[in-house]
Design a protein around this motif. Structure first.
Motif, PDB file in Angstrom:
ATOM      1  N   LEU A 186       0.852  -1.186   0.000  1.00  0.00           N
ATOM      2  CA  LEU A 186       0.000   0.000   0.000  1.00  0.00           C
ATOM      3  C   LEU A 186       0.888   1.236   0.000  1.00  0.00           C
ATOM      4  N   LEU A 187       0.718   2.080  -1.003  1.00  0.00           N
ATOM      5  CA  LEU A 187       1.543   3.275  -1.151  1.00  0.00           C
ATOM      6  C   LEU A 187       0.669   4.516  -1.087  1.00  0.00           C
ATOM      7  N   GLY A 188       1.094   5.484  -0.306  1.00  0.00           N
ATOM      8  CA  GLY A 188       0.452   6.792  -0.291  1.00  0.00           C
ATOM      9  C   GLY A 188       1.352   7.769  -1.010  1.00  0.00           C
ATOM     10  N   ALA A 189       0.981   8.166  -2.213  1.00  0.00           N
ATOM     11  CA  ALA A 189       1.834   9.004  -3.053  1.00  0.00           C
ATOM     12  C   ALA A 189       1.453  10.465  -2.902  1.00  0.00           C
ATOM     13  N   ASP A 190       2.461  11.321  -2.719  1.00  0.00           N
ATOM     14  CA  ASP A 190       2.236  12.749  -2.535  1.00  0.00           C
ATOM     15  C   ASP A 190       3.117  13.504  -3.518  1.00  0.00           C
ATOM     16  N   ASP A 191       2.485  14.096  -4.523  1.00  0.00           N
ATOM     17  CA  ASP A 191       3.238  14.902  -5.494  1.00  0.00           C
ATOM     18  C   ASP A 191       2.773  16.357  -5.408  1.00  0.00           C
ATOM     19  N   GLY A 192       2.519  16.791  -4.183  1.00  0.00           N
ATOM     20  CA  GLY A 192       1.942  18.115  -3.972  1.00  0.00           C
ATOM     21  C   GLY A 192       2.936  19.242  -4.144  1.00  0.00           C
ATOM     22  N   GLU A 193       2.499  20.434  -3.743  1.00  0.00           N
ATOM     23  CA  GLU A 193       3.278  21.642  -3.918  1.00  0.00           C
ATOM     24  C   GLU A 193       4.589  21.549  -3.140  1.00  0.00           C
ATOM     25  N   GLY A 194       5.668  21.979  -3.781  1.00  0.00           N
ATOM     26  CA  GLY A 194       6.977  21.973  -3.137  1.00  0.00           C
ATOM     27  C   GLY A 194       7.699  20.648  -3.205  1.00  0.00           C
ATOM     28  N   THR A 198       7.204  12.626  -7.316  1.00  0.00           N
ATOM     29  CA  THR A 198       6.340  11.896  -6.396  1.00  0.00           C
ATOM     30  C   THR A 198       7.158  11.220  -5.303  1.00  0.00           C
ATOM     31  N   ARG A 199       6.727  11.405  -4.064  1.00  0.00           N
ATOM     32  CA  ARG A 199       7.317  10.696  -2.941  1.00  0.00           C
ATOM     33  C   ARG A 199       6.237   9.843  -2.279  1.00  0.00           C
ATOM     34  N   MET A 260      12.633   6.399  -3.159  1.00  0.00           N
ATOM     35  CA  MET A 260      12.984   5.321  -4.085  1.00  0.00           C
ATOM     36  C   MET A 260      12.035   5.251  -5.274  1.00  0.00           C
ATOM     37  N   TYR A 261      10.762   5.539  -5.038  1.00  0.00           N
ATOM     38  CA  TYR A 261       9.767   5.492  -6.119  1.00  0.00           C
ATOM     39  C   TYR A 261      10.194   6.371  -7.288  1.00  0.00           C
ATOM     40  N   ARG A 262      10.784   7.514  -6.967  1.00  0.00           N
ATOM     41  CA  ARG A 262      11.198   8.464  -8.013  1.00  0.00           C
ATOM     42  C   ARG A 262      12.643   8.241  -8.447  1.00  0.00           C
ATOM     43  N   MET A 263      13.553   8.003  -7.482  1.00  0.00           N
ATOM     44  CA  MET A 263      14.982   8.035  -7.777  1.00  0.00           C
ATOM     45  C   MET A 263      15.466   6.815  -8.561  1.00  0.00           C
ATOM     46  N   VAL A 264      15.015   5.614  -8.198  1.00  0.00           N
ATOM     47  CA  VAL A 264      15.532   4.420  -8.879  1.00  0.00           C
ATOM     48  C   VAL A 264      15.185   4.426 -10.367  1.00  0.00           C
ATOM     49  N   PRO A 265      13.915   4.707 -10.779  1.00  0.00           N
ATOM     50  CA  PRO A 265      13.652   4.790 -12.223  1.00  0.00           C
ATOM     51  C   PRO A 265      14.427   5.910 -12.917  1.00  0.00           C
ATOM     52  N   GLU A 266      14.705   7.016 -12.198  1.00  0.00           N
ATOM     53  CA  GLU A 266      15.503   8.087 -12.817  1.00  0.00           C
ATOM     54  C   GLU A 266      16.945   7.657 -13.019  1.00  0.00           C
ATOM     55  N   LEU A 267      17.509   6.959 -12.035  1.00  0.00           N
ATOM     56  CA  LEU A 267      18.911   6.546 -12.123  1.00  0.00           C
ATOM     57  C   LEU A 267      19.102   5.345 -13.039  1.00  0.00           C
ATOM     58  N   HIS A 296       2.788  -9.479  -3.795  1.00  0.00           N
ATOM     59  CA  HIS A 296       2.139  -9.898  -5.027  1.00  0.00           C
ATOM     60  C   HIS A 296       1.661  -8.712  -5.861  1.00  0.00           C
ATOM     61  N   TYR A 297       1.024  -7.723  -5.218  1.00  0.00           N
ATOM     62  CA  TYR A 297       0.466  -6.590  -5.954  1.00  0.00           C
ATOM     63  C   TYR A 297       0.687  -5.312  -5.156  1.00  0.00           C
ATOM     64  N   TYR A 298       0.501  -4.192  -5.825  1.00  0.00           N
ATOM     65  CA  TYR A 298       0.552  -2.912  -5.125  1.00  0.00           C
ATOM     66  C   TYR A 298      -0.759  -2.162  -5.364  1.00  0.00           C
ATOM     67  N   VAL A 299      -1.108  -1.307  -4.424  1.00  0.00           N
ATOM     68  CA  VAL A 299      -2.224  -0.376  -4.572  1.00  0.00           C
ATOM     69  C   VAL A 299      -1.692   0.998  -4.178  1.00  0.00           C
ATOM     70  N   GLN A 300      -1.650   1.903  -5.124  1.00  0.00           N
ATOM     71  CA  GLN A 300      -1.106   3.240  -4.892  1.00  0.00           C
ATOM     72  C   GLN A 300      -2.249   4.226  -4.732  1.00  0.00           C
ATOM     73  N   ILE A 301      -2.218   4.978  -3.640  1.00  0.00           N
ATOM     74  CA  ILE A 301      -3.275   5.927  -3.316  1.00  0.00           C
ATOM     75  C   ILE A 301      -2.756   7.340  -3.532  1.00  0.00           C
ATOM     76  N   ASN A 302      -3.454   8.110  -4.353  1.00  0.00           N
ATOM     77  CA  ASN A 302      -3.144   9.519  -4.519  1.00  0.00           C
ATOM     78  C   ASN A 302      -3.836  10.290  -3.399  1.00  0.00           C
ATOM     79  N   LEU A 303      -3.081  11.124  -2.684  1.00  0.00           N
ATOM     80  CA  LEU A 303      -3.637  11.752  -1.488  1.00  0.00           C
ATOM     81  C   LEU A 303      -4.807  12.682  -1.798  1.00  0.00           C
ATOM     82  N   ALA A 304      -4.778  13.360  -2.939  1.00  0.00           N
ATOM     83  CA  ALA A 304      -5.919  14.208  -3.300  1.00  0.00           C
ATOM     84  C   ALA A 304      -7.156  13.352  -3.549  1.00  0.00           C
ATOM     85  N   GLY A 305      -6.988  12.216  -4.190  1.00  0.00           N
ATOM     86  CA  GLY A 305      -8.100  11.309  -4.414  1.00  0.00           C
ATOM     87  C   GLY A 305      -8.601  10.699  -3.115  1.00  0.00           C
ATOM     88  N   PHE A 306      -7.712  10.527  -2.145  1.00  0.00           N
ATOM     89  CA  PHE A 306      -8.117  10.013  -0.845  1.00  0.00           C
ATOM     90  C   PHE A 306      -9.141  10.940  -0.192  1.00  0.00           C
TER      91      PHE A 306
END
Length: 509
Positions: A186-194, A198-199, A260-267, A296-306
């Motif tokens: 379960l991931l809570g993703a926050d790509d908000g201001e500042g 995405t972290r 890691m969500y952002r950095m590993v795919p960038e690197l 087995h699976y992931y579920v990513q939650i966008n905080l604004a959608g939450f």
């Protein structure tokens, strides 16, 4: 046909049909007949037509009751088939049209021919209103089905996605025989201001016993470093001692778990092969290795959608044991706008529920406290998502779900997950404490071996050994006992698994 037979049939055709004496009685019988279409035809002595329509109605009602009581899994599977949903919408429109025709013709057959104009007008208005109600309910049902279709296609329309981190389901008839324990990231993703990209400030694992529905929640701290990778992963070759820079400074925020969500795919773009969400696949591997689980699976939650989801559910109810900050920034020393005041059974709207789950400004033990509140938030949402509440607000929930959820759960597995969710709702939800004092006093070098031992003991507890009878003492010559070297394997920390009902109770500090 003989002339006498033709004469008898012509006489029957000219014979007037019996009608009710009052317009009100005809109107009432026609409207009541709409509950079981065809019965008003029988009252009008149209026996053949009435028998056919009534039997058809009874068959439809019986089939609906049978499907609802005996074939729920099939109904759920159909509700998750986008193509079939289109046919259902078409069938619903055709049924509504037939329903309206039966009501109108029933009233015309029963209405007195000598009714006054005022009575005729009143009857026409009432029939029109009933027809409008039928059409409106049908339109609402069609909109709900189309919202469901849109949700399924946008969230779960990924059966063809190729990912090395997703299991291959071979036993589609009994999925849980293949997956006796289902582990979901379960991931809570926050790509908000500042934020620079995405972290994932929230990283949790839900480990579900698919037989009983008992669920264990495991929370990970956002500033952990040296997150490990499986030895067979190409990332392990690049980071054999975990995800960090041995030659870098002591404080390496870009090597935290939440980066890691952002950095590993960038690197290292494409290092894991085909994927529609490289960041999530990286975390599935790394978090699974850290906890000793196959995710087995992931579920990513966008905080604004939450926030939208909580609003669609009508808010959630939680116990608040200390003031929780709304807003604020520790790094920039920006104080919060306000606080959520302590109290039992506090009803929170979407915005306040979001801050209850993420507020951390100068909260003692901020990360651990926030993890505890996040688990309580999940528990509150599960309790709020009753079938009645979900059906009543389904269109809003589906719309929020499109903005809220990103997952690699395949469409064909969703019906099975819905059934499993019903077990989870009535089963035990617990928390596995990874023991901060022993295993991660700070985030620079967590003891992942100790955490794996805790998780293993919590999910598959070993039976306690039976006490053995004291051995019979006999006289023997003394012998020199060999000295045993101490084991170098990491000691398993005692498991702590707290029931969330107790952990989320009102206990102000």
């Amino acid at each position: 046909m003989s002339p006498s037979t033709r004469a008898r049939r012509a006489a029957r055709a000219r014979r007037p049909r019996p009608r009710l004496r009052t317009s009100v009685g005809a109107l009432a019988l026609a409207v009541l007949g709409a509950l079981l279409p065809g019965t008003a035809y029988l009252a009008a002595r149209r026996f053949r037509l009435g028998t056919v329509v009534t039997l058809t109605s009874l068959t439809a009602y019986g089939a609906a009751a049978y499907l609802g009581l005996k074939r729920r899994d099939d109904v759920i599977a159909w509700a998750l088939d986008p193509e079939l949903l289109l046919w259902v919408v078409g069938g619903l429109a055709a049924a509504a049209l037939c329903w309206v025709v039966v009501l109108v013709t029933s009233y015309k057959m029963l209405r007195p021919l000598t009714a006054a104009p005022v009575s005729r007008l009143f009857g026409a208005v009432v029939v029109g209103l009933v027809c409008f109600a039928m059409a409106s309910s049908t339109a609402l049902g069609a909109q709900t089905l189309m919202a469901q279709r849109s949700l399924v296609r946008k969230v779960f329309g990924n059966d063809e996605t190729k990912s090395q981190t997703r299991p291959t389901i071979t036993n589609t008839k009994d999925v849980w025989a293949q997956l006796p324990r289902l582990n979901i990231l379960l991931l809570g993703a926050d790509d908000g201001e500042g934020r620079d990209g995405t972290r994932t400030d929230t990283v949790m694992v839900a480990s579900i016993d698919t037989r009983t529905g008992d669920t264990a929640l495991i929370s990970l701290t956002r500033n952990w470093m040296r997150m490990p990778f499986p030895k067979d992963s190409p990332l392990h070759k690049l980071y054999p001692t975990g995800f960090w820079d041995p030659n870098g400074p002591k404080e390496q925020s870009n090597f935290y778990l939440d980066a890691m969500y952002r950095m590993v795919p960038e690197l290292h773009p494409g290092i894991l092969g085909p994927s529609d969400n490289e960041g999530a696949d990286v975390l599935k591997l790394s978090v699974g290795e850290a906890l000793g689980l196959k995710l087995h699976y992931y579920v990513q939650i966008n905080l604004a959608g939450f926030e939208q989801l909580v609003e669609a559910l009508g808010g959630i109810t939680v116990n608040i044991n200390y003031p929780v900050p709304v807003g604020g920034n520790d790094d920039k020393q920006i104080p919060p706008n306000r606080y959520l005041e302590p109290g039992p059974n506090r009803h929170l709207n979407g915005e306040d529920a979001l801050w209850f789950a993420r507020g951390r400004y100068k909260v003692p033990g901020a990360d651990v406290a926030r993890q505890a509140r996040q688990r309580c938030t999940i528990k509150a949402i599960v309790e709020r998502a009753t079938p009645q509440n979900v059906l009543t607000n389904y269109q809003s929930i589906a719309k929020a779900g499109e903005q809220l959820i990103r997952t690699d759960v395949p469409e064909k597995l969703v019906p099975h997950l819905v059934g499993l969710g019903q077990k989870v709702k009535s089963a035990r939800i617990s928390n596995i404490d990874l023991d901060k004092k022993k295993n991660y006093p700070n985030g620079r070098n967590p003891n992942y071996a100790g955490m794996r031992a805790i998780v293993q003991n919590a999910l598959t507890p070993q039976p306690k050994p039976r006490p053995t009878a004291p051995a019979t003492t006999t006289t023997r010559r003394p012998t020199t006992q060999p000295t045993t070297k101490p084991s170098t394997r990491p000691a398993a920390t005692p498991t702590t698994s707290d029931n969330l009902t107790e952990a989320c109770a009102y206990n102000p500090s």
